[in-house]
Scaffold this active site. Structure first.
Site, mmCIF file in Angstrom:
data_model
loop_
_atom_site.group_PDB
_atom_site.id
_atom_site.type_symbol
_atom_site.label_atom_id
_atom_site.label_comp_id
_atom_site.label_asym_id
_atom_site.label_seq_id
_atom_site.Cartn_x
_atom_site.Cartn_y
_atom_site.Cartn_z
ATOM 1 N N ARG A 317 0.846 -1.189 0.000
ATOM 2 C CA ARG A 317 0.000 0.000 0.000
ATOM 3 C C ARG A 317 0.878 1.233 0.000
ATOM 4 O O ARG A 317 1.822 1.326 0.777
ATOM 5 C CB ARG A 317 -0.921 -0.004 1.227
ATOM 6 C CG ARG A 317 -1.848 -1.200 1.199
ATOM 7 C CD ARG A 317 -2.851 -1.190 2.313
ATOM 8 N NE ARG A 317 -3.627 -2.436 2.277
ATOM 9 C CZ ARG A 317 -4.508 -2.796 3.193
ATOM 10 N NH1 ARG A 317 -4.753 -1.997 4.209
ATOM 11 N NH2 ARG A 317 -5.160 -3.932 3.075
ATOM 12 N N GLN A 335 -0.482 -9.937 5.713
ATOM 13 C CA GLN A 335 -1.682 -10.133 6.514
ATOM 14 C C GLN A 335 -1.926 -11.621 6.730
ATOM 15 O O GLN A 335 -1.683 -12.427 5.843
ATOM 16 C CB GLN A 335 -2.900 -9.566 5.779
ATOM 17 C CG GLN A 335 -2.841 -8.080 5.540
ATOM 18 C CD GLN A 335 -4.058 -7.600 4.775
ATOM 19 O OE1 GLN A 335 -4.405 -8.160 3.746
ATOM 20 N NE2 GLN A 335 -4.709 -6.574 5.284
ATOM 21 N N ASP A 337 -4.505 -13.261 6.358
ATOM 22 C CA ASP A 337 -5.785 -12.934 5.734
ATOM 23 C C ASP A 337 -6.628 -14.186 5.496
ATOM 24 O O ASP A 337 -6.098 -15.286 5.319
ATOM 25 C CB ASP A 337 -5.520 -12.260 4.392
ATOM 26 C CG ASP A 337 -6.647 -11.327 3.997
ATOM 27 O OD1 ASP A 337 -7.632 -11.232 4.746
ATOM 28 O OD2 ASP A 337 -6.532 -10.695 2.931
ATOM 29 N N HIS A 339 -10.764 -15.166 3.699
ATOM 30 C CA HIS A 339 -12.094 -14.772 3.245
ATOM 31 C C HIS A 339 -13.026 -15.949 3.398
ATOM 32 O O HIS A 339 -12.743 -17.037 2.926
ATOM 33 C CB HIS A 339 -12.032 -14.256 1.807
ATOM 34 C CG HIS A 339 -11.209 -13.011 1.718
ATOM 35 N ND1 HIS A 339 -9.870 -13.024 1.440
ATOM 36 C CD2 HIS A 339 -11.539 -11.722 1.946
ATOM 37 C CE1 HIS A 339 -9.397 -11.788 1.488
ATOM 38 N NE2 HIS A 339 -10.380 -10.970 1.795
ATOM 39 N N HIS A 468 -14.346 -10.851 5.521
ATOM 40 C CA HIS A 468 -12.891 -10.664 5.416
ATOM 41 C C HIS A 468 -12.372 -10.640 6.844
ATOM 42 O O HIS A 468 -12.972 -9.979 7.688
ATOM 43 C CB HIS A 468 -12.535 -9.313 4.783
ATOM 44 C CG HIS A 468 -13.202 -9.011 3.483
ATOM 45 N ND1 HIS A 468 -12.491 -8.748 2.333
ATOM 46 C CD2 HIS A 468 -14.507 -8.895 3.139
ATOM 47 C CE1 HIS A 468 -13.333 -8.468 1.345
ATOM 48 N NE2 HIS A 468 -14.568 -8.556 1.801
#
Length: 591
Positions: A317, A335, A337, A339, A468
Site C-alpha cells: 500500500r 496479513q 488474511d 475470506h 474478510h
RNA sequence: GCCGACGUGGCGCAGAGGUAGCGCAACGGUUUCGUAAACCGUCGGUCGUCGGUUCGAAUCCGACCGUCGGCUCCA
C-alpha cells in the site's frame, strides 16, 4: 455499555474532571503567552487531550522548536500573576462582532457552527480572552506543573485542503511529582520502542536502498514470524480453514472490477504497463479479489459452505511518506488474511467464530488491553461501493453479533472499508498511540460485483456473503507491537532464541554441543555460545538479548550429567538432569 | 504529501571555517574461567547525497534523500 464517537475522535475525557479542567486551562495559558509574545497570532482550538493538551495557532511567521522554552517561561510568569479566570456570556451577534473586531476568523467560524440554542461563553484572564465552553480553574496561579513537548503541523479542522496551522503540544499535572513521573515514563517508553529493540535484538531492518517502508526481516525476526504463522495455521486448521496461495500482482482488470482502482486508488502503487502484451498490472493492496477468483473457480453447493480460504498474503500500500512508522506502518506487509464465503444463515455464527478466534489470539499473545471499534460508513462520503440495503444489513449483522456476545465496543463513523463495515481490535504502543490490529469485515458488495453464487437446497442459485478477516492484522505490525508490549523479552514460546547453552571452558564444548542436539530434537530453538569469553560476559549478553533460558555447564555438570539452569531476569535455578531440563523447557512452551 | 526537528565509523556520542576523535561492537593474540562486562593490541569514517560560498567546509547556504514527532489516512 457503549458510547458513540463521531469521526473517530475519543471524547471520553470528562469536562468535570479536575485534571481535564487543569489541562484545558493550561492550553489557555499557552495561548495567552503566545498572544503576548507573538502579536497578530490567530487562535484556532486548544483542547485537553489524554495526557496533556494542545493549542493550534496561525503564527505571523513560522516559529522554531527552540522558542517553546521562551513560551514556557512566559507561561510561568503569567501563572505567577495569579490572574482570575472569569466567565462571561455574549449573544451570538456580540460574540461574532467581538471576534471579527479582533480579526480572529477561526473563532468566528467556530461561533457560526455552534448550535442555535448553545450558550456562547468566553473566559477572560487579565486582558486575554478566549471563546470557550469551560470550565476552568479559578485563576492562573493554579497552573504550575506543565511542560511544552513539541511542535507540529495540523490542518484547520483536520482537513488537508485547509490551511496548515502550528500545533503546540504540552502536558500538565496537578503536582510536580506527577509531571516528573510522566516525563520519566515517556523516557522509559522510548526504550521499549520496537525500532530501537528491533535493531538491538537483530529482528529487522530498513534500507533506503530497498525503499521507504519496506521491511527486511533478519533471521531472528523471521523466526518470530514463522512462530506466529505456525500458531495461526494450527488454529485455522482446527477451525476449518483451507490454505491457498496467490501471486503478488494481478491484471488491473481484476481490480477494476472489484472497485479498488476507483475506491482504493490513492493507496495503490502505480500501475505497471506491459507494453509488449498491452496489459496493465497492479501490485496487490489486498488479497480479496484473488481469493474471490478461487471461490468462483467452481460451482459451489450450500453443502460446501462456509468456504474459508486463508493465506499469509503480502500486500503493498502506498502510504504517504510522512506516515511511515517503523513496523507499525509500512508499505509492504503480510496479513494473516482469510475470506469466508457464507450463506445468510451462517453469517452470524461464522462472524462470531471469527471474533472468538481474534480474542483467543490476543489472549495467547498476552495483549489483554485492547479496544473494540465498529467502523461504519460515513453517509456523507462517496468512497463506498454497494447499495444502502447491503450496508444496512452488514452493519446490523455486526452490531447484533457483538451485542449478543456482550462485548464493550464503540461505533466509529467513517471507519468502514470501502466494501463493508468492520470490527477492529485497537491496541496501544509504548507511546500510547493506538493501532488497528485484528479486523473482521462483513461484505455483501464484492460478491455482487463478482456475481458469486452457490446452489442452495432449493436448487436455485443464491449469493453468498463474504467475511474478510485478519486476527493479527498484519504480522509486521503485530510483531512491532509485541516487541513493545514485552520490551523485547518475549515469552518462551515466541522467543526467537529460546535457550543459550554456555559451556564454562573450551573443554566443555563437546558436552554443550551434545545437549544442543538433544534439545533441538525436542523442538527447542537453542544455540551454544562457546566463544572464548568469560562466562559472566556471555550470561550478560544472553540476558541483554532477552534469551529466556541459559544453560551453564562445567566440570561438575559433566561429572553429574546435569546442567545448571538460569532463567532470564531470575538468575540461577540450580542444576537439573538433562531429562528434567528438557521437561522443564517443554513445559515453558505452553506458558 | 504537509508543518517542525534531525542525519559524524555497525551502535551511542564529541567536534561550530584550518584537514575528524571517544566508548561499545568487530578483528588478532594472551587467558580456560561456575552465574550480568578478563587483559593487550589492530582495523574501521568520501561527516546522508549533490551543488554553491570560501584560500580552505563535518561546520555557512540551497536542493534532494532518509529518519523522528504530529496532521491527513489506515493492517
Amino acid at each position: 455499555m457503549w458510547t458513540t464517537t463521531i469521526g473517530g475522535n475519543d471524547l471520553s475525557t470528562d469536562s468535570s474532571d479536575p485534571v481535564y479542567m487543569l489541562r484545558h486551562s493550561t492550553a489557555h495559558l499557552l495561548a495567552q503567552a503566545v498572544g503576548e509574545l507573538y502579536p497578530g497570532v490567530k487562535y484556532a482550538i486548544g483542547p485537553p487531550i489524554e495526557e496533556g493538551f494542545y493549542y493550534d495557532f496561525e503564527f505571523p511567521q513560522p516559529i522554531k522548536e527552540e522558542e517553546l522554552l521562551l513560551i514556557e517561561n512566559r507561561m510561568h510568569e503569567i501563572s505567577g500573576r495569579k490572574l482570575p479566570i472569569e466567565r462571561s456570556v455574549l449573544s451570538r451577534e456580540m460574540a461574532i462582532a467581538h471576534e471579527t473586531a479582533r480579526n480572529q476568523q477561526y473563532k468566528v467560524e467556530l461561533i457560526n457552527d455552534l448550535p442555535e440554542n448553545e450558550e456562547i461563553s468566553f473566559y477572560r484572564q487579565g486582558d486575554w480572552i478566549d471563546l470557550c465552553r469551560g470550565p476552568h480553574v479559578p485563576d492562573t496561579g493554579h497552573i504550575k506543573h506543565f511542560h511544552l513537548l513539541h511542535i507540529a503541523g495540523a490542518y484547520w479542522r483536520g482537513n488537508e485542503k485547509n490551511k496548515m496551522l502550528t500545533r503546540i503540544y504540552g502536558t500538565a499535572w496537578p503536582t510536580q511529582q506527577e509531571l516528573d513521573d510522566y516525563l520519566y515514563r515517556l523516557e522509559e517508553a522510548k526504550k521499549r520502542d520496537h525500532r530501537v529493540l528491533g535493531r538491538e535484538l537483530g529482528l529487522f531492518m530498513f534500507s533506503s536502498e530497498v525503499g521507504q517502508g519496506l521491511p527486511l526481516w533478519l533471521p531472528k525476526g523471521a523466526t518470530l514470524r514463522d512462530t506466529l504463522m505456525d500458531f495461526m495455521k494450527k488454529e485455522q486448521l482446527n477451525r476449518g480453514y483451507q490454505g491457498v496461495v496467490t501471486p503478488h500482482i494481478a491484471n488491473a482488470k481484476l481490480y477494476m472490477k472489484s472497485g479498488h482502482l476507483k475506491n482504493y486508488n490513492a493507496k495503490m502503487f502505480p500501475l505497471m504497463q506491459d507494453e509488449a502484451e498491452g496489459e496493465t498490472y497492479v501490485l496487490k493492496p489486498m488479497n480479496c479479489p484473488h481469493h474471490i477468483m478461487i471461490y468462483a473457480n467452481e460451482l459451489r453447493s450450500y453443502r460446501d459452505l462456509p468456504v474459508r480460504l486463508a493465506e499469509f498474503g503480502t500486500v503493498y500500500r502506498y502510504e504517504q511518506s510522512g506516515e511511515l512508522t517503523g513496523m507499525l506502518r509500512v508499505r509492504g506487509f503480510t496479513q494473516d488474511d482469510s475470506h469466508l464465503f457464507v450463506t445468510p444463515e451462517q453469517l452470524k455464527p461464522e462472524f462470531k467464530g471469527v471474533v472468538d478466534l481474534m480474542l483467543f489470539t490476543l489472549n495467547r499473545l498476552g495483549l489483554t488491553d485492547y479496544r473494540v471499534r465498529v467502523g461504519v460508513r460515513d453517509p456523507k462520503d462517496d468512497k463506498y461501493i454497494g447499495t444502502d440495503e447491503n450496508w444496512k444489513a452488514a452493519e446490523e449483522a455486526i452490531l447484533l453479533a457483538v451485542q449478543e456476545m456482550g462485548m464493550d465496543y464503540e461505533v466509529s463513523e467513517g471507519d468502514a472499508a470501502f466494501y463493508g463495515p468492520k470490527l477492529d481490535l485497537m491496541v496501544r504502543d509504548a507511546l500510547h498511540r493506538e493501532w488497528q490490529m485484528g479486523t473482521v469485515q462483513v461484505d455483501y458488495n464484492l460478491p455482487e460485483r463478482f456475481e458469486l453464487e452457490y446452489v442452495a437446497e432449493d436448487g436455485q442459485r443464491h449469493r453468498p456473503i463474504m467475511i474478510h478477516r485478519a486476527p493479527f492484522g498484519s504480522l509486521d505490525r503485530m510483531i512491532g507491537l509485541l516487541v513493545e508490549h514485552y520490551a523485547g523479552a518475549f515469552p518462551f514460546w515466541l522467543a526467537p532464541q529460546q535457550v543459550c547453552i554456555i559451556p564454562i571452558a573450551d573443554r566443555h564444548n563437546g558436552y554443550a554441543q551434545e545437549l544442543k542436539v538433544r534439545l533441538r530434537d525436542s523442538g527447542i530453538r537453542v544455540e551454544v555460545d562457546g566463544r572464548n569469553e568469560k562466562m559472566g560476559k556471555r550470561i550478560r549478553e544472553a540476558e541483554m538479548q532477552k534469551v529466556p533460558v541459559m544453560l551453564v555447564c562445567g566440570d561438575r555438570d559433566i561429572e553429574a550429567g546435569t546442567v545448571s539452569v538460569r532463567r532470564r531476569g531470575e538468575g540461577d535455578l540450580g542444576a537439573k538432569s538433562i531429562d528434567e531440563t528438557t521437561e522443564y523447557l517443554l513445559g515453558l512452551l505452553s506458558s
